[in-house]
Design an enzyme around this catalytic site. Structure first.
Site, PDB file in Angstrom:
ATOM      1  CE  LYS A   1      -4.288   4.007  -2.959  1.00  0.00           C
ATOM      2  NZ  LYS A   1      -5.396   5.174  -2.473  1.00  0.00           N
ATOM      3  CB  THR A   2      -0.026  -4.284  -0.848  1.00  0.00           C
ATOM      4  OG1 THR A   2       0.729  -4.206  -2.059  1.00  0.00           O
ATOM      5  CG2 THR A   2      -1.501  -4.931  -1.493  1.00  0.00           C
TER       6      THR A   2
END
Length: 303
Positions: free
Chosen positions: A143-144
């Site tokens: 989750k970047t």
């Protein structure tokens, strides 16, 4: 100029061509056409100082430096990535045409403020595990921020925790949608093995003890226990380890910095948190053109 050797740098993990391409994208995004402010200041040679104005772990020096290298400026580092700073702290000097310094200022600061924020949080998580005598891996997630993954993953390493998989090509992770589309866990793992072969690990997201046992039996190297209450988590992990001792158990879902100690246990190998790259507090930096005779105070640092 290379980083100082006060702590081990992870700069060598960064592909130089990829780094240059990324920097050029950032600079083009920030100044797609004419630099109006640059016209005002001109091209005389100046020196600017990088000041840290809030406590935190320095991270992101390779990106900061790459931005200014692209603009023909020289960066002199006074401290290396991984050092804890107390404000106000002088980290580096940037010398070059003043127009170029200001052209790269915001892009470079965006990298180092966010990277240092991630590294600071990662350092706290690592220290929490150490204080609780837990020796597993704390990890980030995928989750970047789109286009910023390299910076965020790098910062996790500087902070001392695991990056988890870097992208979809790094490891095979079978989540609920994969399982539902395949029919069941066993079939999904079988299909994954047929394309991943012996060299790629498979991880399966599980919601119950039954799913965890099926995943381990099917040959999944990593069993993720997703959104388990800590008490149920440790009981489930113990039962899976009892039957499949070589399976790695990952706890994920709903873990926060405050609740992290509840997930430490002898049967938990990995704890992953999305907060490491989402919702972290940045470290405050500024870049100031150095006035004649000005010498910012540089307090002692803590490694």
């Amino acid at each position: 100029m290379a980083l100082m050797t006060g702590s081990r740098s992870h700069i060598h993990m960064l592909h130089p061509v990829t780094l240059r391409e990324k920097v050029r994208e950032w600079l083009k995004e920030d100044t797609p056409n004419f630099d109006y402010g640059g016209f005002v200041v001109g091209e005389k040679i100046e020196t600017a100082v990088l000041l840290c104005k809030s406590p935190g772990v320095l991270a992101g020096a390779p990106f900061f430096e790459a931005v200014f290298n692209e603009l023909d400026c020289n960066v002199e580092w006074l401290v290396s990535d991984g050092v804890f700073m107390k404000p106000i702290f002088q980290c580096a000097k940037v010398t070059g045409k003043v127009r170029h310094i200001l052209l790269g200022e915001r892009v470079a600061l965006n990298c180092i403020t966010r990277s240092s924020g991630i590294a600071t949080l990662a350092r706290r998580l690592k220290e929490c595990a150490k204080q609780n005598n837990w020796h597993g891996e704390i990890a980030g997630t995928r989750k970047t921020t789109p286009g910023f993954r390299m910076v965020e993953k790098y910062a996790l390493l500087v902070g001392g925790i695991s990056t988890h998989r870097y992208d979809l090509s790094s490891m095979i992770m079978l989540k609920d949608n994969h399982i539902w589309s395949s029919g069941n866990i066993t079939q999904a793992v079988k299909d994954a093995r047929s394309v991943g072969g012996f060299s790629t690990k498979i991880e399966v997201e599980c919601r119950s003890l039954e799913e965890a046992l099926e995943a381990a039996a099917a040959g999944s190297e990593v069993v993720m226990l997703d959104n388990f209450h800590p008490e149920v988590l440790h009981n489930t992990a113990s039962k899976v380890k009892e039957k499949y001792p070589h399976a790695l158990i990952e706890a994920s879902g709903g873990v926060t910095e405050d609740s992290l100690p509840q997930y430490f246990g002898p049967c938990i190998d990995v704890i992953s948190l999305s907060k490491t790259t989402q919702g972290y507090q940045t470290v405050d930096f500024s870049l100031k053109i150095q006035k004649s005779g000005h010498n910012p105070h540089n307090p002692l640092v803590e490694k």
